[in-house]
Write an enzyme that holds these catalytic residues in place. Structure first.
Site, mmCIF file in Angstrom:
data_model
loop_
_atom_site.group_PDB
_atom_site.id
_atom_site.type_symbol
_atom_site.label_atom_id
_atom_site.label_comp_id
_atom_site.label_asym_id
_atom_site.label_seq_id
_atom_site.Cartn_x
_atom_site.Cartn_y
_atom_site.Cartn_z
ATOM 1 N N LYS A 179 34.909 25.697 62.372
ATOM 2 C CA LYS A 179 34.172 25.168 63.533
ATOM 3 C C LYS A 179 35.206 24.408 64.361
ATOM 4 O O LYS A 179 35.522 23.261 64.083
ATOM 5 C CB LYS A 179 33.058 24.231 63.065
ATOM 6 N N GLU A 253 40.887 14.082 57.091
ATOM 7 C CA GLU A 253 42.107 13.598 57.773
ATOM 8 C C GLU A 253 41.626 12.898 59.030
ATOM 9 O O GLU A 253 41.184 13.538 59.980
ATOM 10 C CB GLU A 253 43.012 14.776 58.134
ATOM 11 N N CYS A 287 47.093 11.858 66.011
ATOM 12 C CA CYS A 287 46.635 10.901 65.000
ATOM 13 C C CYS A 287 47.789 10.041 64.505
ATOM 14 O O CYS A 287 47.586 8.906 64.113
ATOM 15 C CB CYS A 287 45.974 11.642 63.856
ATOM 16 N N GLU A 389 42.476 2.619 67.749
ATOM 17 C CA GLU A 389 43.235 3.812 68.097
ATOM 18 C C GLU A 389 42.937 4.164 69.564
ATOM 19 O O GLU A 389 41.794 4.438 69.904
ATOM 20 C CB GLU A 389 42.802 4.962 67.185
HETATM 21 P P1 NAP Z 1 35.833 14.006 66.465
HETATM 22 O O1 NAP Z 1 35.002 13.601 67.600
HETATM 23 O O2 NAP Z 1 35.653 13.325 65.171
HETATM 24 O O3 NAP Z 1 35.602 15.592 66.299
HETATM 25 C C1 NAP Z 1 36.280 16.361 65.335
HETATM 26 C C2 NAP Z 1 35.463 17.590 65.014
HETATM 27 O O4 NAP Z 1 34.240 17.198 64.386
HETATM 28 C C3 NAP Z 1 35.064 18.412 66.239
HETATM 29 O O5 NAP Z 1 35.084 19.779 65.908
HETATM 30 C C4 NAP Z 1 33.641 17.939 66.475
HETATM 31 O O6 NAP Z 1 32.883 18.846 67.214
HETATM 32 C C5 NAP Z 1 33.163 17.798 65.061
HETATM 33 N N1 NAP Z 1 31.976 16.964 64.870
HETATM 34 C C6 NAP Z 1 31.477 16.004 65.684
HETATM 35 N N2 NAP Z 1 30.345 15.495 65.156
HETATM 36 C C7 NAP Z 1 30.116 16.127 63.978
HETATM 37 C C8 NAP Z 1 29.123 16.036 62.969
HETATM 38 N N3 NAP Z 1 28.097 15.191 63.055
HETATM 39 N N4 NAP Z 1 29.207 16.840 61.889
HETATM 40 C C9 NAP Z 1 30.224 17.703 61.767
HETATM 41 N N5 NAP Z 1 31.190 17.843 62.700
HETATM 42 C C10 NAP Z 1 31.154 17.063 63.787
HETATM 43 O O7 NAP Z 1 37.377 13.896 66.784
HETATM 44 P P2 NAP Z 1 38.093 14.363 68.118
HETATM 45 O O8 NAP Z 1 37.656 13.449 69.210
HETATM 46 O O9 NAP Z 1 37.921 15.819 68.312
HETATM 47 O O10 NAP Z 1 39.630 14.142 67.711
HETATM 48 C C11 NAP Z 1 40.272 12.907 67.793
HETATM 49 C C12 NAP Z 1 40.304 12.187 66.467
HETATM 50 O O11 NAP Z 1 40.868 13.024 65.449
HETATM 51 C C13 NAP Z 1 41.175 10.962 66.481
HETATM 52 O O12 NAP Z 1 40.546 9.886 65.859
HETATM 53 C C14 NAP Z 1 42.408 11.378 65.682
HETATM 54 O O13 NAP Z 1 43.110 10.331 65.087
HETATM 55 C C15 NAP Z 1 41.826 12.298 64.687
HETATM 56 N N6 NAP Z 1 42.856 13.189 64.156
HETATM 57 C C16 NAP Z 1 43.305 13.007 62.877
HETATM 58 C C17 NAP Z 1 44.315 13.803 62.368
HETATM 59 C C18 NAP Z 1 44.836 13.621 60.964
HETATM 60 O O14 NAP Z 1 45.544 14.488 60.496
HETATM 61 N N7 NAP Z 1 44.522 12.541 60.278
HETATM 62 C C19 NAP Z 1 44.865 14.805 63.170
HETATM 63 C C20 NAP Z 1 44.386 14.956 64.469
HETATM 64 C C21 NAP Z 1 43.372 14.144 64.945
HETATM 65 P P3 NAP Z 1 32.801 18.676 68.835
HETATM 66 O O15 NAP Z 1 34.101 19.110 69.353
HETATM 67 O O16 NAP Z 1 31.714 19.586 69.238
HETATM 68 O O17 NAP Z 1 32.490 17.247 69.099
#
Ligand code: NAP
Ligand code: MG
Length: 489
Positions: A179, A253, A287, A389
């Site tokens: 997804k 992650e 991240c 962040e």
């Molecule tokens: P996000 O809002 O948490 O979304 C990540 C994924 O989860 C997207 O595919 C999102 O879909 C989905 N999602 C949202 N709500 C969900 C739910 N209730 N159940 C299941 N899936 C759901 O994160 P983002 O804004 O895309 O990315 C930024 C964040 O990712 C930052 O905090 C960053 O630090 C973190 N990150 C961490 C790493 C690591 O390796 N630790 C690497 C990269 C990024 P939608 O797109 O439809 O909302």
């Protein structure tokens, strides 16, 4: 002006080895540098999710039992196909994510590298024979693939963050339902095209587009999904952990709030170069981006002066038209709004803006989510820029007097993903690398993640690892087979 044709994947899902027209409602996907709609995704329906899970479960029975060499060959083929088409795949990524084309191409090539790394690892999944408490017994500890994986990924690295989960699943013998983020679905669909070209068994890989709160959540709750591999925000990661209705393997992650410490023994120019790269690359939407910098007071002013010049020198542009720009647009309005909010908060509380602080002006920037790389000095932990962040092109800097103080400030966060140090004194280096409570510590460099070492966070930055042998282990269950053979009993 370069444009990218997405008509062959727009509105499609990849299920059971075929691209099918999605039956759900359409959601627009934008080019964030231009504010133009470039295509639509289909919101995967509940019936389509069920059918994808069913095909993944059926494929698992075969895929988990083919010789490891077959899975290894498939991964090597996939890596070759991806590398050969890197330019076109990079154009797709840039058009939906906003990063400059050369950066996108680099990411695609790293995905190809991941395919080859896991292709090599696939044939090196060993078990163990462990000593027994009595003669006549043998204990075998073997590894078996977990089953069907639901991969949920963010928009900042649309190829690599899908790829690590995909490659590890393929190597282990798992099947995977991906997804992708709503903002960057086409890179995942382009990867699915390569999976098909590589002739990987139907149903082993599926791509299901749509909203996380609906499609992602459905994978979390589905009884036919054995593991969730999630990369994204800590808030959504915690929500997934809490809302999972059955016991399920999870790797999370999550977010970071990564510090850099520059001690008085540091090579200042190297530290400035590293800080510039890791604070602003991909518009700070990483991240492991450097969010906050602590500099020894003796060199604070010199560091600030050089850092501001380096940030001001970064070039910014539409990533398709300016492939070699240092940075492109942000991926959407949300991270830009958060960046502006953190900047305003820091300024209100007394920080000094020493670089950036505004959007670039002129032709080509009117409709995109652009912002100049921004540095704020004299920051405190009362400011959001230091304690949350930002996920944008904004970094806060503060001076420190003792190494103990620097380590305490660096650890003063609920996150524990990556941390950075520039120092030349060996004692300083050892003291800091021991004290930093992070899954990754990069010293005199800013590339904490390499393919063959484990990469993962602590505290609110997550559980589990990607990369390396440790990353592959996340896709296996152990089985202990205790066999009585009677010899020597
Ligand atoms: P996000 O809002 O948490 O979304 C990540 C994924 O989860 C997207 O595919 C999102 O879909 C989905 N999602 C949202 N709500 C969900 C739910 N209730 N159940 C299941 N899936 C759901 O994160 P983002 O804004 O895309 O990315 C930024 C964040 O990712 C930052 O905090 C960053 O630090 C973190 N990150 C961490 C790493 C690591 O390796 N630790 C690497 C990269 C990024 P939608 O797109 O439809 O909302
Ligand atoms: Mg989000």
């Amino acid at each position: 002006m370069t444009n990218v044709d997405l008509s062959h994947i727009s509105g499609k899902l990849f299920i059971g080895g075929a691209f099918v027209e999605g039956r759900g409602e359409r959601i627009d996907v934008l080019n964030p540098a231009r504010g133009e709609v470039i295509g639509q995704i289909a919101a995967t329906t509940a019936e389509e999710i069920d059918s994808a899970v069913e095909s993944a479960r059926a494929a698992f029975r075969t895929w988990s039992r083919v010789p490891a060499k077959t899975r290894s060959n498939a991964l090597h083929r996939l890596g070759d196909l991806i590398a050969a088409d890197a330019h076109r795949m990079a154009q797709i990524m840039t058009s939906e994510q906003g990063k400059p084309l050369n950066e996108a191409k680099g990411e695609i090539l790293k995905l190809a590298e991941a395919c080859h790394f896991y292709g090599e690892e696939a044939v090196r999944v060993f078990g163990e024979i462990v000593p027994n408490d009595q003669n006549g017994y043998q204990s075998q500890v073997i590894r078996e693939p977990i089953g069907v994986v639901g991969a949920i990924t963010p928009w900042n690295y649309p190829a690599e963050l899908v790829g690590w989960k995909l490659c590890a699943s393929l190597a282990a013998g798992c099947t995977i339902l991906i997804k992708p983020a709503e903002l960057t679905p086409f890179t995942a669909l382009a990867i699915a095209e390569k999976v098909k070209e590589a002739g990987i068994l139907d149903g082993v890989v599926s791509v299901l587009t749509g909203k996380g709160s609906i499609v992602g959540q459905a994978l979390v709750e589905h009884p036919g999904v054995d593991k969730i591999a999630f990369t994204g925000s800590s808030a959504v990661g915690l929500h997934i952990q809490r809302s999972c209705p059955s016991v399920k393997r999870l790797s999370l992650e999550l977010g970071g709030n990564c510090p850099l410490i520059v001690t008085k023994s540091a090579d200042i120019d190297a530290a400035v170069k590293g800080a510039t790269r890791r604070s602003f690359r991909n518009m700070g939407q990483i991240c492991i981006a450097i969010n906050r910098i602590y500099v020894a007071r003796e060199i604070y002013d010199t560091f600030l002066d050089k850092f501001a010049k380096a940030a001001d020198a970064l070039t910014i542009g539409d990533g398709l038209n300016n492939p070699a720009a240092d940075i492109g647009s942000m991926a959407s309005a949300d991270p830009l709004a958060k960046t502006r909010d953190h900047l305003a908060d820091a300024s209100d509380k007394g920080a000094r803006v020493i670089a950036g602080g505004r959007a670039p002006e002129g032709a080509g920037f009117e409709n995109g989510f652009f912002f100049r790389p921004t540095i704020v000095a004299d920051c405190t932990h009362e400011m959001k820029v230091m304690s949350e962040e930002t996920f944008g092109p904004l970094v806060g800097v503060a001076p420190f007097d003792t190494l103990e103080e620097a380590a305490a400030l660096a650890n003063d966060t609920p996150y524990g993903l990556a941390s950075y140090v520039f120092a030349r004194d060996l004692q300083e280096i050892y003291q800091l690398s021991a004290e930093l409570d992070y899954g990754n510590v990069a010293i005199n460099n800013v590339d904490a993640g390499i393919m063959n070492a484990p990469y993962g966070g602590r505290k609110q930055s997550g559980i589990g690892y990607e990369h390396g042998r440790e990353g592959l282990l996340e896709y296996f269950n152990f089985k202990h087979v205790r066999l009585f053979h009677g010899v020597g009993a």
